[in-house]
Design a protein around this motif. Structure first.
Motif, PDB file in Angstrom:
ATOM      1  N   ASN A 122      74.751  36.976  -8.719  1.00 25.99           N
ATOM      2  CA  ASN A 122      73.655  37.945  -8.604  1.00 25.99           C
ATOM      3  C   ASN A 122      72.859  37.663  -7.334  1.00 25.99           C
ATOM      4  O   ASN A 122      72.514  36.510  -7.061  1.00 25.99           O
ATOM      5  N   ARG A 123      72.536  38.710  -6.594  1.00 22.67           N
ATOM      6  CA  ARG A 123      71.627  38.570  -5.454  1.00 22.67           C
ATOM      7  C   ARG A 123      70.218  38.522  -6.023  1.00 22.67           C
ATOM      8  O   ARG A 123      69.798  39.416  -6.774  1.00 22.67           O
ATOM      9  N   VAL A 124      69.462  37.477  -5.675  1.00 23.11           N
ATOM     10  CA  VAL A 124      68.139  37.237  -6.207  1.00 23.11           C
ATOM     11  C   VAL A 124      67.199  36.942  -5.061  1.00 23.11           C
ATOM     12  O   VAL A 124      67.590  36.318  -4.074  1.00 23.11           O
ATOM     13  N   GLY A 125      65.957  37.396  -5.182  1.00 20.91           N
ATOM     14  CA  GLY A 125      64.956  37.118  -4.166  1.00 20.91           C
ATOM     15  C   GLY A 125      63.955  36.096  -4.651  1.00 20.91           C
ATOM     16  O   GLY A 125      63.838  35.838  -5.861  1.00 20.91           O
ATOM     17  N   VAL A 126      63.249  35.513  -3.708  1.00 14.69           N
ATOM     18  CA  VAL A 126      62.180  34.573  -4.021  1.00 14.69           C
ATOM     19  C   VAL A 126      61.053  34.842  -3.048  1.00 14.69           C
ATOM     20  O   VAL A 126      61.284  35.195  -1.889  1.00 14.69           O
ATOM     21  N   TYR A 127      59.808  34.759  -3.523  1.00 18.15           N
ATOM     22  CA  TYR A 127      58.630  35.093  -2.723  1.00 18.15           C
ATOM     23  C   TYR A 127      57.583  33.992  -2.853  1.00 18.15           C
ATOM     24  O   TYR A 127      57.407  33.410  -3.920  1.00 18.15           O
ATOM     25  N   SER A 128      56.874  33.734  -1.753  1.00 14.35           N
ATOM     26  CA  SER A 128      55.718  32.846  -1.806  1.00 14.35           C
ATOM     27  C   SER A 128      54.700  33.311  -0.752  1.00 14.35           C
ATOM     28  O   SER A 128      55.069  33.970   0.219  1.00 14.35           O
ATOM     29  N   LYS A 129      53.459  32.952  -0.971  1.00 13.97           N
ATOM     30  CA  LYS A 129      52.402  33.319  -0.004  1.00 13.97           C
ATOM     31  C   LYS A 129      52.435  32.437   1.231  1.00 13.97           C
ATOM     32  O   LYS A 129      51.937  32.817   2.267  1.00 13.97           O
TER      33      LYS A 129
ATOM     34  N   PHE B 160      69.110  34.759  -2.225  1.00 16.11           N
ATOM     35  CA  PHE B 160      70.256  33.903  -2.492  1.00 16.11           C
ATOM     36  C   PHE B 160      71.158  34.543  -3.534  1.00 16.11           C
ATOM     37  O   PHE B 160      70.771  35.513  -4.197  1.00 16.11           O
ATOM     38  N   LEU B 161      72.373  34.027  -3.646  1.00 16.32           N
ATOM     39  CA  LEU B 161      73.262  34.370  -4.749  1.00 16.32           C
ATOM     40  C   LEU B 161      73.122  33.262  -5.771  1.00 16.32           C
ATOM     41  O   LEU B 161      73.195  32.078  -5.421  1.00 16.32           O
TER      42      LEU B 161
ATOM     43  N   VAL C  54      72.534  30.479  -0.188  1.00 15.42           N
ATOM     44  CA  VAL C  54      71.399  31.140   0.453  1.00 15.42           C
ATOM     45  C   VAL C  54      71.927  32.259   1.344  1.00 15.42           C
ATOM     46  O   VAL C  54      72.772  32.023   2.211  1.00 15.42           O
ATOM     47  N   LEU C  55      71.460  33.476   1.123  1.00 17.40           N
ATOM     48  CA  LEU C  55      71.855  34.628   1.932  1.00 17.40           C
ATOM     49  C   LEU C  55      70.905  34.845   3.104  1.00 17.40           C
ATOM     50  O   LEU C  55      71.324  35.232   4.182  1.00 17.40           O
ATOM     51  N   MET C  56      69.612  34.640   2.861  1.00 16.53           N
ATOM     52  CA  MET C  56      68.584  34.812   3.883  1.00 16.53           C
ATOM     53  C   MET C  56      67.573  33.693   3.708  1.00 16.53           C
ATOM     54  O   MET C  56      67.003  33.541   2.636  1.00 16.53           O
TER      55      MET C  56
END
Length: 124
Positions: free
Chosen positions: A116-123, A110-111, A92-94
């Motif tokens: 690969n740096r990957v993002g995740v989004y939720s409401k 996260f990596l 986890v990066l952030m």
């Protein structure tokens, strides 16, 4: 057909089996495996018309922690997939971070198992 700005993504991998295991474990997804010439492909299963993509192993595809970022749907609470990242060879990066005090949802980065740096989004 929806008018999305993005229509497809490709995530480079160096170990296809490890990468598929990572995404299956973190996001509970499935793949359709294919080969195209010298390239190994694992296409994320998605509903008709949804933006999707694939994992790719082959020449000219190198994982990157500094390139473009793909954001995955974190479901009802992105803490759920985030909790699975480190136990599946990622980091986890952030952590879960509010966007405009949470008014616009939350994101994290996260990596993945490949770097690969990957993002995740939720409401929520």
């Amino acid at each position: 057909m929806m008018n999305n700005v993005a229509t497809w993504f490709e995530l480079p991998v160096t170990d296809m089996r490890r990468a598929q295991d990572f995404y299956r474990s973190v996001f509970d997804v499935s793949f359709k495996e294919e080969e195209m010439g010298a390239y190994q492909l694992a296409i994320f299963e998605a509903e008709e018309g949804a933006v999707s993509g694939m994992l790719v192993l082959g020449e000219h595809y190198q994982p990157s922690a500094t390139g473009a970022v793909v954001y995955f749907n974190g479901g009802a609470d992105l803490n759920e997939p985030l909790a699975k990242v480190e136990s599946n060879s990622g980091s986890v990066l952030m952590p879960k971070t509010p966007i405009h005090d949470g008014e616009c949802g939350y994101f994290a980065m996260f990596l993945d198992s490949e770097g690969n740096r990957v993002g995740v989004y939720s409401k929520a």
